[in-house]
Design a protein around this motif. Structure first.
Motif, PDB file in Angstrom:
ATOM      1  N   ALA A  51       0.843  -1.189   0.000  1.00 50.14           N
ATOM      2  CA  ALA A  51       0.000   0.000   0.000  1.00 50.14           C
ATOM      3  C   ALA A  51       0.871   1.229   0.000  1.00 50.14           C
ATOM      4  N   LEU A  75       0.699   5.321   0.792  1.00 51.73           N
ATOM      5  CA  LEU A  75      -0.111   6.298   1.494  1.00 51.73           C
ATOM      6  C   LEU A  75       0.465   7.698   1.280  1.00 51.73           C
ATOM      7  N   GLN A  97      -0.350  11.835   2.346  1.00 50.46           N
ATOM      8  CA  GLN A  97      -1.153  12.695   3.204  1.00 50.46           C
ATOM      9  C   GLN A  97      -1.508  13.986   2.450  1.00 50.46           C
ATOM     10  N   LEU A 110      -6.194  11.646   3.928  1.00 51.40           N
ATOM     11  CA  LEU A 110      -5.272  10.621   3.445  1.00 51.40           C
ATOM     12  C   LEU A 110      -5.753  10.051   2.126  1.00 51.40           C
ATOM     13  N   LEU A 156      -4.975   6.487  -0.022  1.00 56.40           N
ATOM     14  CA  LEU A 156      -4.335   5.185   0.152  1.00 56.40           C
ATOM     15  C   LEU A 156      -4.582   4.378  -1.111  1.00 56.40           C
ATOM     16  N   SER A 195       2.002  14.967   0.566  1.00 54.78           N
ATOM     17  CA  SER A 195       3.265  14.596   1.210  1.00 54.78           C
ATOM     18  C   SER A 195       4.033  13.643   0.302  1.00 54.78           C
ATOM     19  N   VAL A 196       5.268  13.350   0.653  1.00 55.37           N
ATOM     20  CA  VAL A 196       5.973  12.287  -0.060  1.00 55.37           C
ATOM     21  C   VAL A 196       5.273  10.965   0.271  1.00 55.37           C
ATOM     22  N   PRO A 197       5.304  10.015  -0.669  1.00 51.32           N
ATOM     23  CA  PRO A 197       4.596   8.769  -0.400  1.00 51.32           C
ATOM     24  C   PRO A 197       5.320   7.908   0.623  1.00 51.32           C
ATOM     25  N   SER A 198       4.531   7.083   1.286  1.00 53.74           N
ATOM     26  CA  SER A 198       5.090   6.119   2.222  1.00 53.74           C
ATOM     27  C   SER A 198       4.451   4.778   1.897  1.00 53.74           C
ATOM     28  N   THR A 234       4.097   0.359   2.491  1.00 56.37           N
ATOM     29  CA  THR A 234       4.264  -0.756   3.410  1.00 56.37           C
ATOM     30  C   THR A 234       3.837  -2.042   2.726  1.00 56.37           C
ATOM     31  N   ILE A 240      -3.305  -2.622   7.432  1.00 54.60           N
ATOM     32  CA  ILE A 240      -3.164  -1.372   6.685  1.00 54.60           C
ATOM     33  C   ILE A 240      -4.417  -0.518   6.829  1.00 54.60           C
ATOM     34  N   THR A 284      -6.398  -0.380   9.240  1.00 54.85           N
ATOM     35  CA  THR A 284      -6.622   0.201  10.567  1.00 54.85           C
ATOM     36  C   THR A 284      -5.982   1.585  10.666  1.00 54.85           C
ATOM     37  N   VAL A 285      -5.049   1.895   9.755  1.00 54.23           N
ATOM     38  CA  VAL A 285      -4.377   3.196   9.831  1.00 54.23           C
ATOM     39  C   VAL A 285      -5.364   4.358   9.639  1.00 54.23           C
ATOM     40  N   MET A 314      -8.548   4.115   9.839  1.00 55.79           N
ATOM     41  CA  MET A 314      -9.589   3.947  10.866  1.00 55.79           C
ATOM     42  C   MET A 314      -9.172   4.643  12.159  1.00 55.79           C
TER      43      MET A 314
END
Lengths: 208, 161
Positions: free
Chosen positions: A70, A72, A74, A82, A84, A144-147, A149, A156, A158-159, A161
């Motif tokens: 994934a 993400l 911001q 967000l 995603l 933002s820059v992507p992140s 995982t 994933i 739950t982030v 949420m």
């Protein structure tokens, strides 16, 4: 004079329709970028915009313990929230095969190169979606820059949420199908503006 | 053995007695808390998502660490759990995404873990084992017949907590 939404749930059919309309333009921009990058025809279905609880979102996208990657990003400025993008293995493989000429049996076997390629694609899809969105709605959005995982799908999800847990128990899932090589590949794009931003988006569009 | 799996959703708590397994899948920044009283083989699993309940009118008590743990202890005690002999284990609280230049983002896991520990300390319950932090999701399960707690993560062998 106008009602304020307190949760994604409060959106009525008209408001959902408007979100769907915008999403449809956003996802087609995303598909165009993807198509340019892969030098390949990419078609998309009309997206559905669903406001769902956690369990439903998980089951629409896949299995709770399924391994996915994934990306993400911001959003800030006039819209906070967000974005995603979730890659399931089938979509990831179509992209990677074209881009780096490799296919993988599972996400565990991917090397750094494949992983960062996916992060970049996720970022491109999100950025082109958001760009179309800002032009259409007339808002400024900074990204933002992507992140990225590589993790269990359930974990994933739950982030967002937890991030908006004090506002809402729902997620907004934009479900479009990318059609490449005659195969339908489901995307997993979630756009999650905070409630204030959702209100201002709908206000700008004149539906609230 | 797994003929009775009880699934615990996000922001929920389930418990059982004698036999069976309580399980919660893919804890990300959330925390799973197991309470197990070996004398009566009573065990429960709580899956919290956020540290504190800010609105006292919010009925979703198990969503928050503070209200969730208090309510879990109250419920299990009503079924005979004795705090002094209860074994407490926690898992989760990961940081799933790292955004460069924004260190605040995604700290919710850490804040959850801190709050869970604080509440348990106030309740005078000692944590006997924990598996928190990191950047990966965990599945947590408690076997009520044996009291065994297992943690499942991607790409690693199952771990006994």
């Amino acid at each position: 004079m106008n009602k304020k939404l307190k949760s994604y749930d409060d959106m009525n059919l008209l408001e959902l329709d408007v979100m769907k309309e915008i999403s449809s333009i956003g996802t087609s921009h995303a598909a165009t970028s993807l198509s340019k990058l892969l030098q390949k025809e990419v078609r998309i279905s009309i997206p559905e915009v669903n406001v769902l609880g956690y369990d439903e979102t998980v089951s629409r996208i896949g299995e709770i313990e399924e391994l996915v990657t994934a990306t993400l990003v911001q959003m800030s400025n006039e819209v906070n929230g967000l974005m995603l993008f979730i890659f399931k293995l089938d979509l990831a493989n179509v992209v990677l095969e074209k881009l780096i000429g490799k296919k993988y049996d599972s996400f565990d076997q991917m090397d750094e190169l494949a992983y960062s390629a996916l992060e970049e694609i996720g970022n491109i899809i999100i950025c082109s979606y958001v760009n179309a969105f800002t032009q259409l709605v007339g808002v400024e959005i900074d990204l933002s820059v992507p992140s990225s995982t590589l993790n269990m799908l359930g974990g994933i999800l739950t982030v967002p949420m937890a991030e908006y847990g004090y506002e809402s128990d729902k997620l907004m899932y934009i479900n479009a199908e990318f059609i490449m090589d005659g195969r339908k590949l489901s995307d997993g794009l979630l756009m999650l503006p905070d409630i204030n931003s959702l209100n201002s988006i709908l206000e700008k569009l004149g539906v609230l | 053995m797994a003929e009775r799996d009880i699934k615990v959703g996000i922001g929920d708590m389930k418990f059982t007695r004698g036999t069976g397994t309580v399980i919660t899948y893919a804890l990300g920044s959330c925390i799973g808390i197991t309470l197990y009283d070996p004398a009566i083989k009573l065990g429960g699993l709580l899956h919290i998502m956020l540290p504190t309940r800010t609105d006292p009118g919010d009925t979703k008590v198990f969503k928050y660490a503070d209200s969730g743990i208090h309510e879990m202890i109250r419920k299990l005690s009503a079924f005979g759990m004795v705090k002094s002999r209860t074994i407490v284990k926690i898992a989760g609280g990961a940081k799933m995404f790292d955004i460069k230049g924004n260190t605040d983002f995604g700290n919710i896991g850490q804040r959850n873990a801190a709050m869970v520990k604080k509440i348990l300390m106030e309740e005078k319950m000692r944590i006997s084992a924990e598996d928190t932090g990191g950047a990966y999701a965990r599945t947590m399960l408690l076997n009520v017949a044996t009291g065994e707690v297992l943690i499942r993560t991607v790409g690693k062998p199952e771990k006994r907590l």
